[in-house]
Design a protein around this motif. Structure first.
Motif, short mmCIF file in Angstrom:
data_model
loop_
_atom_site.label_atom_id
_atom_site.label_comp_id
_atom_site.label_asym_id
_atom_site.label_seq_id
_atom_site.Cartn_x
_atom_site.Cartn_y
_atom_site.Cartn_z
N THR A 272 77.10 63.52 -95.29
CA THR A 272 76.02 62.66 -95.78
C THR A 272 76.46 61.20 -95.65
O THR A 272 77.56 60.90 -95.19
CB THR A 272 75.67 63.01 -97.23
N SER A 273 75.59 60.31 -96.11
CA SER A 273 75.91 58.88 -96.04
C SER A 273 77.06 58.50 -96.96
O SER A 273 77.71 57.48 -96.77
CB SER A 273 74.67 58.04 -96.40
N SER A 274 77.34 59.38 -97.95
CA SER A 274 78.37 59.03 -98.93
C SER A 274 79.56 59.99 -98.96
O SER A 274 80.63 59.64 -99.45
CB SER A 274 77.75 58.96 -100.33
N GLN B 110 71.02 66.35 -87.08
CA GLN B 110 70.66 65.77 -88.37
C GLN B 110 69.61 66.64 -89.02
O GLN B 110 68.62 67.01 -88.40
CB GLN B 110 70.12 64.34 -88.18
#
Length: 299
Positions: free
Chosen positions: A44-46, A81
Motif C-alpha cells: 500500500t502507500s504506507s 493494482q
C-alpha cells in the motif's frame, strides 16, 4: 484580488475531480507476491501487508491442485493494482479482504474456476456457495476428482477411532483340589471278614468262585469259608473234619454219632491211634463237632 481567488477555487475544484479517494474500508494496493491460492502480499502507500482472500480456502501446496491454484492467482494479480475491501484481521494478523481487479471479484473467480473451496465455516456468502456448486457440477479444476480432500481436513486430519490393543492370554495352571469328604474315592476291596450270620451262601454251592488260596486255607484248617450275599464271609467247620486241637482233645456234645457206626465219616489213621492209646472212642456229631467216650467192649 477577488478575481484571483475565484480562479484558484476553480483550479482546486478541477483537481479534486481527477483524484479518487477510497472509502475507509477500501485500500488501494499493488500485489507483489502470491503465497498460495488464497494468500498474497500487497504493498500500500504506507506499508506492506499480507492479505487473506476472505470466504475461500484454496488447496495447500502439498495437495493435488495446490500448485495450480497458486499459479492461477499469481497470473491474475502479481504486479497489478487492486482494491482491497477489508473486513478486519484473522488470528494470524493477516488482513481479511475481497480483492477487486478492474471491478471483478477475484475471490469469487477462484471458486468459480474450481481453484478454491467456499470456506463455509467462516462465510455465509451465497454467491460463493453457488459458484462452488456450479464448479462441482462442471468438474472444473480440483473437482475433476470425485472426492478431493478439503484443505481444512488436510491441515487437521479427523482423529481415527482408537483401536484397543489385543488382550493378552494368560495360561492358568489347572490345580486338582485334594480329596474331601464329599469326593468320590476308590477304596480297594477289603479282605473277607469272618463272622457268623444267617442267610449265608456256601462257597461250594453258591455263584462265588473259590480262589486257590481259599481252597488251601480250607484244606489246612478243616473249615469251609461261607460267602454271604452282601459280600461278607464267615467260616464253619467242614462236616466230618476236625481241627488239630479237636484231634488232640475232643469235646463232648449231645446227639452222638459213633465213628464206628454207620456214618459217612472216614476215620483217619491219627484218630485210630488216639483211640487205641487212650481206650476211648471219638464220636462225630452231624453238625461237624466231636466228643469222646469210653470205648465199648467187644463181645
Amino acid at each position: 484580488m477577488r478575481r484571483t481567488l475565484n480562479v484558484c477555487c476553480c483550479i482546486f475544484a478541477m483537481a479534486g475531480a481527477t483524484v479518487r479517494e477510497a472509502p475507509a474500508s477500501e485500500v488501494i494496493a499493488k500485489i507483489v507476491v502470491a503465497i498460495d491460492g488464497d494468500t498474497v502480499v500487497a504493498k500500500t502507500s504506507s506499508s506492506t501487508i499480507t492479505v487473506r482472500l476472505e470466504g475461500i480456502d484454496a488447496p495447500e501446496k502439498g495437495q493435488p491442485s495446490g500448485p495450480e491454484s497458486r499459479e492461477a492467482l499469481r497470473s491474475l494479480l502479481v504486479n497489478k493494482q487492486v482494491v482491497l475491501k477489508t473486513s478486519g484481521t484473522d488470528k494470524y494478523g493477516r488482513t481479511l479482504a475481497t480483492i477487486l481487479l478492474d471491478g471483478n471479484n477475484i475471490n469469487l473467480k477462484m471458486v468459480s474456476d474450481g481453484l478454491a473451496w467456499h470456506y463455509k465455516q467462516y462465510s455465509k456468502d451465497e454467491d460463493l456457495a453457488k459458484a462452488e456448486a456450479e464448479a462441482r457440477t462442471g468438474e472444473k479444476g480440483l473437482w475433476v476428482e470425485k472426492n478431493p480432500t478439503a484443505p481444512w481436513d488436510f491441515r487437521h486430519p479427523p482423529a481415527k477411532p482408537a483401536i484397543a490393543p489385543p488382550e493378552k492370554t494368560v495360561a492358568v495352571p489347572v490345580v486338582t483340589p485334594p480329596a474331601t469328604a464329599n469326593s468320590l474315592v476308590t477304596v480297594p476291596k477289603a479282605e473277607p471278614i469272618v463272622k457268623a450270620s444267617a442267610s449265608a451262601t456256601n462257597s461250594k454251592s453258591g455263584s462265588f468262585k473259590e480262589s486257590e488260596a481259599e481252597k488251601a486255607y480250607e484244606k489246612a484248617n478243616g473249615v469251609e469259608v461261607v460267602h454271604r450275599k452282601d459280600g461278607s464271609t464267615y467260616e464253619r467247620r467242614q462236616a466230618g473234619s476236625s481241627s488239630p486241637a479237636e484231634k488232640a482233645k475232643p469235646s463232648s456234645s449231645s446227639a452222638p454219632t459213633s465213628s464206628k457206626g454207620k456214618s459217612s465219616y472216614k476215620e483217619s489213621a491219627a484218630e485210630k491211634a488216639y483211640e487205641k492209646a487212650t481206650g476211648k472212642e471219638v464220636v462225630h456229631k452231624k453238625d461237624g463237632t466231636t466228643y469222646e467216650r469210653k470205648a465199648r467192649s467187644k463181645k
